[in-house]
Design an enzyme around this catalytic site. Structure first.
Site, PDB file in Angstrom:
ATOM      1  N   HIS A 116       1.267   4.136  -3.017  1.00 48.35           N
ATOM      2  CA  HIS A 116       1.007   5.727  -2.951  1.00 48.35           C
ATOM      3  C   HIS A 116       2.194   6.365  -3.005  1.00 48.35           C
ATOM      4  O   HIS A 116       2.235   7.656  -3.100  1.00 48.35           O
ATOM      5  CB  HIS A 116       0.341   5.557  -1.819  1.00 48.35           C
ATOM      6  CG  HIS A 116      -1.145   5.617  -1.636  1.00 48.35           C
ATOM      7  ND1 HIS A 116      -1.563   4.350  -1.537  1.00 48.35           N
ATOM      8  CD2 HIS A 116      -2.157   6.357  -1.762  1.00 48.35           C
ATOM      9  CE1 HIS A 116      -2.839   4.152  -1.639  1.00 48.35           C
ATOM     10  NE2 HIS A 116      -3.209   5.291  -1.884  1.00 48.35           N
ATOM     11  N   TYR A 158      -4.898  17.061  -0.052  1.00 47.87           N
ATOM     12  CA  TYR A 158      -5.467  15.725   0.067  1.00 47.87           C
ATOM     13  C   TYR A 158      -4.171  14.877   0.499  1.00 47.87           C
ATOM     14  O   TYR A 158      -3.302  14.974   0.276  1.00 47.87           O
ATOM     15  CB  TYR A 158      -5.768  14.868  -1.170  1.00 47.87           C
ATOM     16  CG  TYR A 158      -6.528  13.251  -0.932  1.00 47.87           C
ATOM     17  CD1 TYR A 158      -7.165  13.143   0.329  1.00 47.87           C
ATOM     18  CD2 TYR A 158      -6.488  12.515  -1.904  1.00 47.87           C
ATOM     19  CE1 TYR A 158      -7.444  12.190   0.202  1.00 47.87           C
ATOM     20  CE2 TYR A 158      -6.726  11.224  -1.895  1.00 47.87           C
ATOM     21  CZ  TYR A 158      -7.431  11.017  -0.631  1.00 47.87           C
ATOM     22  OH  TYR A 158      -7.868   9.719  -0.731  1.00 47.87           O
ATOM     23  N   TYR A 206       0.782  -1.262   0.062  1.00 45.55           N
ATOM     24  CA  TYR A 206       0.021   0.029  -0.079  1.00 45.55           C
ATOM     25  C   TYR A 206       0.759   1.227   0.092  1.00 45.55           C
ATOM     26  O   TYR A 206       0.620   2.170  -0.756  1.00 45.55           O
ATOM     27  CB  TYR A 206      -0.979  -0.017   1.426  1.00 45.55           C
ATOM     28  CG  TYR A 206      -2.015   1.089   1.200  1.00 45.55           C
ATOM     29  CD1 TYR A 206      -3.239   1.072   0.488  1.00 45.55           C
ATOM     30  CD2 TYR A 206      -1.809   2.258   1.879  1.00 45.55           C
ATOM     31  CE1 TYR A 206      -4.015   2.123   0.429  1.00 45.55           C
ATOM     32  CE2 TYR A 206      -2.534   3.464   1.837  1.00 45.55           C
ATOM     33  CZ  TYR A 206      -3.588   3.146   1.136  1.00 45.55           C
ATOM     34  OH  TYR A 206      -4.661   4.342   0.901  1.00 45.55           O
ATOM     35  N   TRP A 262      -8.203   2.557 -10.536  1.00 45.83           N
ATOM     36  CA  TRP A 262      -7.565   2.658  -9.086  1.00 45.83           C
ATOM     37  C   TRP A 262      -8.550   1.750  -8.122  1.00 45.83           C
ATOM     38  O   TRP A 262      -7.678   1.056  -7.222  1.00 45.83           O
ATOM     39  CB  TRP A 262      -7.311   4.140  -8.932  1.00 45.83           C
ATOM     40  CG  TRP A 262      -6.535   4.222  -7.552  1.00 45.83           C
ATOM     41  CD1 TRP A 262      -7.098   4.577  -6.341  1.00 45.83           C
ATOM     42  CD2 TRP A 262      -4.934   4.305  -7.591  1.00 45.83           C
ATOM     43  NE1 TRP A 262      -6.056   4.670  -5.458  1.00 45.83           N
ATOM     44  CE2 TRP A 262      -4.837   4.576  -6.166  1.00 45.83           C
ATOM     45  CE3 TRP A 262      -3.940   4.152  -8.342  1.00 45.83           C
ATOM     46  CZ2 TRP A 262      -3.629   4.539  -5.675  1.00 45.83           C
ATOM     47  CZ3 TRP A 262      -2.823   4.324  -7.879  1.00 45.83           C
ATOM     48  CH2 TRP A 262      -2.661   4.556  -6.445  1.00 45.83           C
TER      49      TRP A 262
END
Length: 106
Positions: A22, A41, A18, A76
Site C-alpha cells: 500500500h 479513501y 501489506y 489487485w
C-alpha cells in the site's frame, strides 16, 4: 455524499508486506478508484491486523460495482486476497461490510 467505514482483518504474518504493497499502489488502480467515485479513501492498520477502511462516495454500491468491472481491480484483488483472514471465499472488496454510523460531528 455517503461516508463508508468497514473492517477487515489482515493476517498477522503478512502485515509488513501489506504495508509495503500500500506504500506503492499501482497508478492504474488509483486512477480506477477515482474514476469509480471513491473519494477521501483511507486505510488504517493496527498492529494486530485490524484494518479500518474509510471512503466517501455518492453511492457505495455503484462505486463498488464500477470497480468490480475493471481489469486492474480483478488483478489487485487476486493478489491481495491471501493477505486477509475470514473472507469465506469472497474477495476483499466483496467482504467489505459497511458499519452503521451512529455519530458524526459536522
Amino acid at each position: 455524499m455517503q461516508r463508508v467505514c468497514f473492517l477487515l482483518k489482515v493476517r498477522q504474518d503478512r502485515l509488513a508486506e501489506y504495508r509495503e504493497r500500500h506504500a506503492a499502489v499501482w497508478p492504474e488502480m488509483l486512477a480506477a478508484l477515482s474514476a469509480a467515485g471513491w473519494h477521501n479513501y483511507s486505510l488504517f492498520l493496527r498492529d494486530d491486523g485490524l484494518l479500518v477502511g474509510y471512503l466517501e462516495t455518492e453511492d457505495f454500491d455503484r462505486a463498488r460495482a464500477a470497480m468490480a468491472g475493471t481489469e486492474v481491480n480483478a488483478r489487485w484483488q487476486a493478489e491481495m486476497s491471501d493477505f486477509f483472514e475470514a473472507l469465506d471465499g469472497a474477495g476483499p472488496d466483496e467482504a467489505m461490510r459497511p458499519l452503521t454510523e451512529v455519530f458524526h460531528l459536522a
